[in-house]
Design a protein around this motif. Structure first.
Motif, PDB file in Angstrom:
ATOM      1  N   GLY A   1       3.885   1.809 -49.617  1.00  0.00           N
ATOM      2  CA  GLY A   1       4.623   0.791 -49.895  1.00  0.00           C
ATOM      3  C   GLY A   1       6.052   1.038 -49.732  1.00  0.00           C
ATOM      4  O   GLY A   1       6.946   0.436 -50.548  1.00  0.00           O
ATOM      5  N   ARG A   2       6.631   2.143 -49.454  1.00  0.00           N
ATOM      6  CA  ARG A   2       7.997   2.352 -49.290  1.00  0.00           C
ATOM      7  C   ARG A   2       8.726   2.039 -48.024  1.00  0.00           C
ATOM      8  O   ARG A   2       9.819   2.015 -47.761  1.00  0.00           O
ATOM      9  N   PHE A   3       7.713   1.639 -47.044  1.00  0.00           N
ATOM     10  CA  PHE A   3       8.323   1.129 -45.806  1.00  0.00           C
ATOM     11  C   PHE A   3       8.261  -0.243 -45.660  1.00  0.00           C
ATOM     12  O   PHE A   3       7.649  -0.886 -46.468  1.00  0.00           O
ATOM     13  N   GLU A   4       8.808  -0.738 -44.562  1.00  0.00           N
ATOM     14  CA  GLU A   4       8.653  -2.096 -44.216  1.00  0.00           C
ATOM     15  C   GLU A   4       7.208  -2.502 -43.999  1.00  0.00           C
ATOM     16  O   GLU A   4       6.172  -1.774 -43.777  1.00  0.00           O
ATOM     17  N   GLU A   5       7.189  -3.882 -43.659  1.00  0.00           N
ATOM     18  CA  GLU A   5       5.642  -4.270 -43.537  1.00  0.00           C
ATOM     19  C   GLU A   5       5.255  -3.684 -41.984  1.00  0.00           C
ATOM     20  O   GLU A   5       6.137  -3.359 -41.319  1.00  0.00           O
ATOM     21  N   ASN A   6       4.108  -3.649 -41.868  1.00  0.00           N
ATOM     22  CA  ASN A   6       3.213  -2.974 -40.334  1.00  0.00           C
ATOM     23  C   ASN A   6       3.619  -1.783 -40.422  1.00  0.00           C
ATOM     24  O   ASN A   6       3.264  -1.080 -39.336  1.00  0.00           O
ATOM     25  N   VAL A   7       3.998  -0.897 -41.508  1.00  0.00           N
ATOM     26  CA  VAL A   7       3.897   0.626 -41.231  1.00  0.00           C
ATOM     27  C   VAL A   7       3.030   1.131 -42.340  1.00  0.00           C
ATOM     28  O   VAL A   7       2.621   0.835 -43.257  1.00  0.00           O
ATOM     29  N   ILE A   8       2.050   1.874 -41.947  1.00  0.00           N
ATOM     30  CA  ILE A   8       0.911   2.605 -42.550  1.00  0.00           C
ATOM     31  C   ILE A   8       1.008   3.842 -42.469  1.00  0.00           C
ATOM     32  O   ILE A   8       1.456   4.579 -41.597  1.00  0.00           O
ATOM     33  N   THR A   9       0.904   4.532 -43.603  1.00  0.00           N
ATOM     34  CA  THR A   9       0.997   5.863 -43.620  1.00  0.00           C
ATOM     35  C   THR A   9      -0.498   6.401 -43.678  1.00  0.00           C
ATOM     36  O   THR A   9      -1.476   6.076 -44.530  1.00  0.00           O
ATOM     37  N   THR A  10      -0.700   7.583 -43.140  1.00  0.00           N
ATOM     38  CA  THR A  10      -2.099   8.132 -43.100  1.00  0.00           C
ATOM     39  C   THR A  10      -2.015   9.823 -42.871  1.00  0.00           C
ATOM     40  O   THR A  10      -1.000  10.089 -42.391  1.00  0.00           O
ATOM     41  N   THR A  11      -3.120  10.363 -42.953  1.00  0.00           N
ATOM     42  CA  THR A  11      -3.020  11.891 -42.285  1.00  0.00           C
ATOM     43  C   THR A  11      -3.641  11.659 -41.042  1.00  0.00           C
ATOM     44  O   THR A  11      -4.468  10.736 -40.526  1.00  0.00           O
ATOM     45  N   ILE A  12      -3.470  12.662 -40.261  1.00  0.00           N
ATOM     46  CA  ILE A  12      -3.859  12.651 -38.863  1.00  0.00           C
ATOM     47  C   ILE A  12      -5.450  13.001 -38.835  1.00  0.00           C
ATOM     48  O   ILE A  12      -6.190  12.369 -38.186  1.00  0.00           O
ATOM     49  N   GLU A  13      -6.082  13.750 -39.926  1.00  0.00           N
ATOM     50  CA  GLU A  13      -7.269  13.937 -39.995  1.00  0.00           C
ATOM     51  C   GLU A  13      -8.126  12.594 -40.260  1.00  0.00           C
ATOM     52  O   GLU A  13      -9.171  12.367 -39.730  1.00  0.00           O
ATOM     53  N   GLN A  14      -7.669  11.876 -41.406  1.00  0.00           N
ATOM     54  CA  GLN A  14      -8.116  10.478 -41.493  1.00  0.00           C
ATOM     55  C   GLN A  14      -8.077   9.539 -40.508  1.00  0.00           C
ATOM     56  O   GLN A  14      -9.214   8.799 -40.072  1.00  0.00           O
ATOM     57  N   ALA A  15      -6.931   9.640 -39.612  1.00  0.00           N
ATOM     58  CA  ALA A  15      -7.000   8.699 -38.573  1.00  0.00           C
ATOM     59  C   ALA A  15      -7.904   9.131 -37.350  1.00  0.00           C
ATOM     60  O   ALA A  15      -8.668   8.209 -36.892  1.00  0.00           O
ATOM     61  N   ILE A  16      -8.162  10.553 -37.293  1.00  0.00           N
ATOM     62  CA  ILE A  16      -9.160  11.077 -36.249  1.00  0.00           C
ATOM     63  C   ILE A  16     -10.312  10.579 -36.661  1.00  0.00           C
ATOM     64  O   ILE A  16     -11.196  10.001 -35.834  1.00  0.00           O
TER      65      ILE A  16
END
Lengths: 177, 210
Positions: free
Chosen positions: B6-21
């Motif tokens: 929630g610190r960035f603008e809309e449409n930016v998601i944070t995740t870890t590379i492991e979760q993404a994979i």
């Protein structure tokens, strides 16, 4: 031709080489010796009036009561039967049935398969049927073009539809039960 | 990642590379077309429009093990097939998962006592991740099994913690009997025979030049 007439024709041609006959069952049959099989089959296929062009199936039957208590009451001696069902295209609906009686082991030596002449030279369809009977019932068909196991693996031991078959406990490291 | 969200603008998601994979992996499980008996009919029903396994990203049934990462063993495995099952499993790329579908693959099922030719459970041959019992299981049950596989993928920590991604393979091997023209008691001669056979088949497969 009715079954009775077919049997009469066979008896006229082969005489006392027809060992037994039975008419009061749905599939009328005659019993012959394995040695006469090829001759009788060729006659049934080629004789005008019979013309059994197709072999429906070959069946191997093992008559054995494995339980020694029930064996005296079983009503049969231990033996093997091979049953041939024939049909005709020329005369639709005309059917017939042949039976062979065999010992369970050749010369009563366990492990020696009883032998029957192959009819694959008369009916091509007998090829795979005989392979199946060989695979599951353990009847050796002499003169067969390619007698290998058809369902089980090539290195299988024993013939599973024999009544005294022992299940494998292990097959190439995979436990069997 | 709580402090980042929630610190960035809309449409930016944070995740870890492991979760993404893991997310990508679980959403595109490609099963292998591996129907052996009646369970295969139910597997096909699961793939068809009414139950639609594609909703879970596992609808791309591949006809080759080299493109698949999920093996749904659907149906009775017999001893003659065992070595083939093992070989197909070995041909699949890592990470690979196995669903044992139906009573026969879970433990022999109705053939347990009198099936002289049936492997008493496919876990004797390949490692099984999820068992789906039933004879045959309903399509919903297979979907549930797939979701359990997805849970497993989601929990994988192969990247950060170096967890092994595959289960240990059973030591029993299926074993393929070579035809007499390829086998020999002397291993040296057997290799020569097999090389000769390979050379001959390659020759036969090469089209003659005009």
């Amino acid at each position: 031709m009715s079954p009775a007439e077919i049997i009469a024709t066979l008896e006229k041609k082969f005489g006392d080489r027809i060992k037994a006959k039975r008419l009061d069952v749905p599939d009328a049959y005659v019993v012959i010796e394995p040695g006469d099989l090829l001759e009788v089959c060729r006659f049934l296929r080629d004789e005008p009036g019979l013309r059994f062009e197709i072999l429906n199936c070959i069946t191997g039957v093992d008559y054995l009561e494995p339980d020694p208590k029930k064996a005296p009451k079983a009503g049969f001696e231990p033996h093997l039967e091979v049953v041939y069902h024939l049909s005709s295209f020329t005369y639709p609906g005309q059917r017939f049935c042949l039976k062979l009686m065999l010992p369970r082991w050749k010369d009563n030596q366990p492990g020696q398969l009883p032998e029957v002449p192959s009819v694959a030279s008369l009916w091509r369809t007998a090829d795979w049927h005989e392979r199946e009977v060989y695979d599951l019932c353990g009847i050796y068909f002499t003169g067969h073009p390619d007698l290998r196991r058809i369902l089980l693996a090539d290195d299988w031991e024993g013939h599973p539809l024999r009544k005294d078959y022992e299940f494998p406990l292990e097959y190439h490291g995979i436990r069997g039960r | 990642m709580g402090w980042l969200e929630g610190r960035f603008e809309e449409n930016v998601i944070t995740t870890t590379i492991e979760q993404a994979i893991n997310w990508a992996r679980e959403s595109s499980m490609w099963p292998m077309t591996f129907g052996l008996a009646c369970c295969a009919i139910e597997m096909m029903a699961t793939g068809a429009s009414r139950y639609d396994i594609d909703r879970f990203g596992a609808g791309a049934f591949r006809a080759t093990p080299r493109q698949a990462d999920l093996m749904i063993v659907a149906g009775t495995v017999n001893f003659k097939m065992a070595s083939r099952v093992r070989r197909l499993y070995n041909q699949m790329p890592d990470p690979k998962f196995v669903i044992a579908m139906g009573a026969c693959t879970c433990g022999g099922g109705p053939y347990y006592k009198y099936g002289y030719n049936v492997v008493k459970g496919v876990d004797l041959i390949v490692p099984v991740d999820v068992y789906v019992p039933g004879c045959p299981p309903r399509p919903e049950a297979l979907l549930e099994g797939l979701m359990r596989i997805q849970d497993k993928v989601r929990g994988m920590k192969a990247l950060t913690k170096g967890q092994p991604i595959d289960m240990p393979i059973p030591s029993r091997t299926g074993y393929v009997l070579l035809p007499p023209e390829l086998s020999d008691p002397d291993p040296q001669k057997a290799v020569e025979k097999q090389n000769e056979f390979a050379r001959r088949t390659k020759e036969l497969a090469t089209p003659a030049k005009a």
